[in-house]
Design a protein around this motif. Structure first.
Motif, PDB file in Angstrom:
ATOM      1  N   GLY A  60       0.815  -1.205   0.000  1.00 24.71           N
ATOM      2  CA  GLY A  60       0.000   0.000   0.000  1.00 24.71           C
ATOM      3  C   GLY A  60       0.850   1.256   0.000  1.00 24.71           C
ATOM      4  O   GLY A  60       0.506   2.255  -0.646  1.00 24.71           O
ATOM      5  N   LEU A  61       1.974   1.216   0.712  1.00 25.09           N
ATOM      6  CA  LEU A  61       2.867   2.363   0.768  1.00 25.09           C
ATOM      7  C   LEU A  61       3.501   2.622  -0.599  1.00 25.09           C
ATOM      8  O   LEU A  61       3.622   3.776  -1.028  1.00 25.09           O
ATOM      9  N   ARG A  62       3.857   1.562  -1.284  1.00 26.41           N
ATOM     10  CA  ARG A  62       4.414   1.725  -2.637  1.00 26.41           C
ATOM     11  C   ARG A  62       3.400   2.377  -3.573  1.00 26.41           C
ATOM     12  O   ARG A  62       3.736   3.259  -4.367  1.00 26.41           O
ATOM     13  N   THR A  63       2.163   1.949  -3.460  1.00 31.59           N
ATOM     14  CA  THR A  63       1.112   2.538  -4.290  1.00 31.59           C
ATOM     15  C   THR A  63       0.909   4.006  -3.933  1.00 31.59           C
ATOM     16  O   THR A  63       0.796   4.869  -4.822  1.00 31.59           O
ATOM     17  N   ALA A  64       0.872   4.295  -2.640  1.00 24.49           N
ATOM     18  CA  ALA A  64       0.648   5.671  -2.193  1.00 24.49           C
ATOM     19  C   ALA A  64       1.788   6.600  -2.592  1.00 24.49           C
ATOM     20  O   ALA A  64       1.586   7.804  -2.762  1.00 24.49           O
TER      21      ALA A  64
ATOM     22  N   SER B 121       6.422  13.630  -4.860  1.00 21.29           N
ATOM     23  CA  SER B 121       7.743  14.254  -4.954  1.00 21.29           C
ATOM     24  C   SER B 121       8.315  14.629  -3.588  1.00 21.29           C
ATOM     25  O   SER B 121       9.529  14.695  -3.425  1.00 21.29           O
ATOM     26  N   THR B 122       7.432  14.866  -2.614  1.00 22.90           N
ATOM     27  CA  THR B 122       7.881  15.282  -1.283  1.00 22.90           C
ATOM     28  C   THR B 122       7.069  14.544  -0.224  1.00 22.90           C
ATOM     29  O   THR B 122       5.851  14.437  -0.329  1.00 22.90           O
ATOM     30  N   LEU B 123       7.755  14.063   0.793  1.00 22.65           N
ATOM     31  CA  LEU B 123       7.131  13.222   1.821  1.00 22.65           C
ATOM     32  C   LEU B 123       7.306  13.821   3.204  1.00 22.65           C
ATOM     33  O   LEU B 123       8.427  14.191   3.592  1.00 22.65           O
TER      34      LEU B 123
ATOM     35  N   VAL C  54      11.110   2.814   0.871  1.00 20.11           N
ATOM     36  CA  VAL C  54      10.159   2.928  -0.234  1.00 20.11           C
ATOM     37  C   VAL C  54      10.273   4.301  -0.893  1.00 20.11           C
ATOM     38  O   VAL C  54      10.219   4.420  -2.124  1.00 20.11           O
ATOM     39  N   ALA C  55      10.436   5.343  -0.089  1.00 16.33           N
ATOM     40  CA  ALA C  55      10.595   6.687  -0.646  1.00 16.33           C
ATOM     41  C   ALA C  55      11.856   6.776  -1.494  1.00 16.33           C
ATOM     42  O   ALA C  55      11.856   7.398  -2.574  1.00 16.33           O
ATOM     43  N   ARG C  56      12.909   6.155  -1.037  1.00 17.95           N
ATOM     44  CA  ARG C  56      14.169   6.140  -1.797  1.00 17.95           C
ATOM     45  C   ARG C  56      13.986   5.420  -3.129  1.00 17.95           C
ATOM     46  O   ARG C  56      14.425   5.895  -4.184  1.00 17.95           O
ATOM     47  N   GLU C  57      13.326   4.272  -3.085  1.00 15.18           N
ATOM     48  CA  GLU C  57      13.077   3.512  -4.312  1.00 15.18           C
ATOM     49  C   GLU C  57      12.194   4.286  -5.290  1.00 15.18           C
ATOM     50  O   GLU C  57      12.361   4.180  -6.508  1.00 15.18           O
ATOM     51  N   ALA C  58      11.263   5.066  -4.757  1.00 11.28           N
ATOM     52  CA  ALA C  58      10.336   5.825  -5.597  1.00 11.28           C
ATOM     53  C   ALA C  58      10.957   7.096  -6.165  1.00 11.28           C
ATOM     54  O   ALA C  58      10.339   7.763  -7.000  1.00 11.28           O
ATOM     55  N   GLY C  59      12.140   7.458  -5.697  1.00 13.88           N
ATOM     56  CA  GLY C  59      12.803   8.652  -6.196  1.00 13.88           C
ATOM     57  C   GLY C  59      12.243   9.950  -5.669  1.00 13.88           C
ATOM     58  O   GLY C  59      12.336  10.995  -6.333  1.00 13.88           O
ATOM     59  N   VAL C  60      11.663   9.886  -4.473  1.00 15.08           N
ATOM     60  CA  VAL C  60      11.137  11.107  -3.855  1.00 15.08           C
ATOM     61  C   VAL C  60      12.273  12.123  -3.699  1.00 15.08           C
ATOM     62  O   VAL C  60      13.348  11.792  -3.208  1.00 15.08           O
ATOM     63  N   LYS C  61      12.033  13.363  -4.130  1.00 16.23           N
ATOM     64  CA  LYS C  61      13.117  14.352  -4.151  1.00 16.23           C
ATOM     65  C   LYS C  61      13.296  15.092  -2.830  1.00 16.23           C
ATOM     66  O   LYS C  61      14.313  15.760  -2.624  1.00 16.23           O
ATOM     67  N   GLY C  62      12.298  14.998  -1.933  1.00 15.29           N
ATOM     68  CA  GLY C  62      12.400  15.700  -0.672  1.00 15.29           C
ATOM     69  C   GLY C  62      11.649  14.988   0.433  1.00 15.29           C
ATOM     70  O   GLY C  62      10.543  14.485   0.214  1.00 15.29           O
ATOM     71  N   ILE C  63      12.242  14.929   1.605  1.00 10.51           N
ATOM     72  CA  ILE C  63      11.636  14.285   2.771  1.00 10.51           C
ATOM     73  C   ILE C  63      11.741  15.228   3.961  1.00 10.51           C
ATOM     74  O   ILE C  63      12.783  15.876   4.158  1.00 10.51           O
ATOM     75  N   VAL C  64      10.681  15.334   4.727  1.00  8.66           N
ATOM     76  CA  VAL C  64      10.731  15.997   6.033  1.00  8.66           C
ATOM     77  C   VAL C  64      10.384  14.936   7.062  1.00  8.66           C
ATOM     78  O   VAL C  64       9.267  14.416   7.074  1.00  8.66           O
ATOM     79  N   TYR C  65      11.371  14.599   7.885  1.00  7.65           N
ATOM     80  CA  TYR C  65      11.209  13.514   8.852  1.00  7.65           C
ATOM     81  C   TYR C  65      11.061  14.087  10.257  1.00  7.65           C
ATOM     82  O   TYR C  65      11.887  14.895  10.704  1.00  7.65           O
ATOM     83  N   LEU C  66      10.025  13.647  10.967  1.00  8.02           N
ATOM     84  CA  LEU C  66       9.794  14.104  12.332  1.00  8.02           C
ATOM     85  C   LEU C  66      10.506  13.173  13.299  1.00  8.02           C
ATOM     86  O   LEU C  66      10.075  12.044  13.529  1.00  8.02           O
TER      87      LEU C  66
ATOM     88  N   PHE D 208      22.560   7.150   3.624  1.00  4.37           N
ATOM     89  CA  PHE D 208      22.195   7.062   2.218  1.00  4.37           C
ATOM     90  C   PHE D 208      22.103   8.432   1.540  1.00  4.37           C
ATOM     91  O   PHE D 208      21.762   8.521   0.358  1.00  4.37           O
ATOM     92  N   GLY D 209      22.404   9.481   2.283  1.00  6.58           N
ATOM     93  CA  GLY D 209      22.374  10.810   1.704  1.00  6.58           C
ATOM     94  C   GLY D 209      21.008  11.208   1.195  1.00  6.58           C
ATOM     95  O   GLY D 209      20.882  11.867   0.157  1.00  6.58           O
ATOM     96  N   LEU D 210      19.966  10.813   1.923  1.00  4.58           N
ATOM     97  CA  LEU D 210      18.615  11.127   1.480  1.00  4.58           C
ATOM     98  C   LEU D 210      18.367  12.640   1.574  1.00  4.58           C
ATOM     99  O   LEU D 210      18.840  13.291   2.511  1.00  4.58           O
ATOM    100  N   PRO D 211      17.628  13.195   0.623  1.00  5.30           N
ATOM    101  CA  PRO D 211      17.388  14.644   0.597  1.00  5.30           C
ATOM    102  C   PRO D 211      16.333  15.036   1.629  1.00  5.30           C
ATOM    103  O   PRO D 211      15.155  15.217   1.308  1.00  5.30           O
ATOM    104  N   ALA D 212      16.745  15.167   2.859  1.00  9.91           N
ATOM    105  CA  ALA D 212      15.778  15.281   3.959  1.00  9.91           C
ATOM    106  C   ALA D 212      16.068  16.456   4.878  1.00  9.91           C
ATOM    107  O   ALA D 212      17.221  16.835   5.096  1.00  9.91           O
TER     108      ALA D 212
END
Length: 292
Positions: free
Chosen positions: A55-59, A64-66, A86-98, A125-129
């Protein structure tokens, strides 16, 4: 492309959505029950949760931003790490992590260590976060209403070291600002970390005096009894969570969680204004309670 907000119907998620609703960005809210979700106009409900990989992969499609808020659950660490994966695999360009304030130091507090593990994955992993590290929520103390009004006692055993509690509205504001900055950028942005803290260092004596002023009568501090705290929490929550909260308060009593002047200044720059104060929260509660 769109912003996906997880934890969308909880305390922080609703604040994030409220600050995003008039931004012009496409916003989606991840929720287990889309039909029941009460969302701002223009926000699309997406079925799913962080424990459901498929479900997360589908969502995550066309996202582009999570905004990633992992629930305070027994498997919080697993949910956070797999969502980042999953966000990394999907190529999400921006993450804001709480994350959480002092997570790298409170290694004996399970949910603090879970959040810091996610920070380590982001770094490795150098995620854009953007990592947001909120302190203890000011609004948690709404639960002190009965003790304050009926027993004239502030009952949370926070201790004497001090906590730079933060208003949840400021958390939502900060998260929305970073989500929109990353969403509107033409390319991936480097990592950022902010401590989300309030301007007041809340101690046992200070909070008693503040509530005494707000309620116009003497308020005493209920003491540092952590055994009693765990017992109270076990009556309304799972035992693992009650113990987690006891460990957190134990560290607050021993070490505190007071922000530096530099951390408050950086928070102020992010918001474009001074963070909300605990004293104003107490005054607002007292005024509202007097009308009931």
């Amino acid at each position: 492309m769109a912003i996906l907000v997880t934890g969308s119907t909880g305390t922080i998620g609703t604040q994030v959505l409220d600050h995003l609703k008039d931004s012009g960005a496409e916003v989606r809210a991840l929720t287990r029950k889309p039909d029941d979700a009460q969302l701002p106009a223009g926000v699309a409900a997406v079925k799913g949760d962080l424990s459901d990989i498929d479900g997360l992969r589908t969502a995550m499609k066309d996202v582009s931003t999570l905004f990633l808020l992992a629930p305070n659950a027994a498997d919080e660490q697993t949910q956070a790490l797999q969502a980042l994966g999953v966000a990394r695999e999907a190529g999400v360009k921006g993450i804001v992590y709480l994350s959480v304030f002092m997570g790298e130091h409170y290694t004996d507090v399970p949910h603090f260590t879970s959040k810091f593990s996610a920070e380590r994955m982001i770094e490795q992993f150098g995620l854009p976060a953007t990592i947001l590290r909120p302190a203890y929520f000011i609004q948690n103390d709404v639960r002190q209403k009965e003790a304050l009004l009926k027993q004239s006692v502030y009952g949370m055993p926070i201790g004497a070291k001090g906590i730079s509690m933060v208003d949840v509205r400021d958390i939502g504001d900060a998260a929305a600002r970073e989500l929109l900055r990353r969403e509107r950028a033409s390319e991936r942005q480097p990592g950022e970390t902010y401590e989300l803290v309030g301007p007041d260092v809340v101690t046992a004596d200070w909070v008693s005096a503040t509530w005494s002023e707000a309620l116009q009568r003497p308020i005493s501090y209920g003491g540092d009894n952590l055994v009693a705290l765990e017992a109270r929490l076990k009556a309304v929550s799972p035992a693992w969570l009650a113990y987690d909260m006891r460990l957190m308060m134990q560290r607050y009593q021993r070490d505190g969680a007071a922000a530096t002047a530099g951390q408050v200044k950086r928070m102020t720059l992010l918001l474009g204004r001074q963070p909300r104060s605990y004293r104003d929260f107490a005054k607002a509660c007292a005024a509202a309670w007097a009308k009931e």
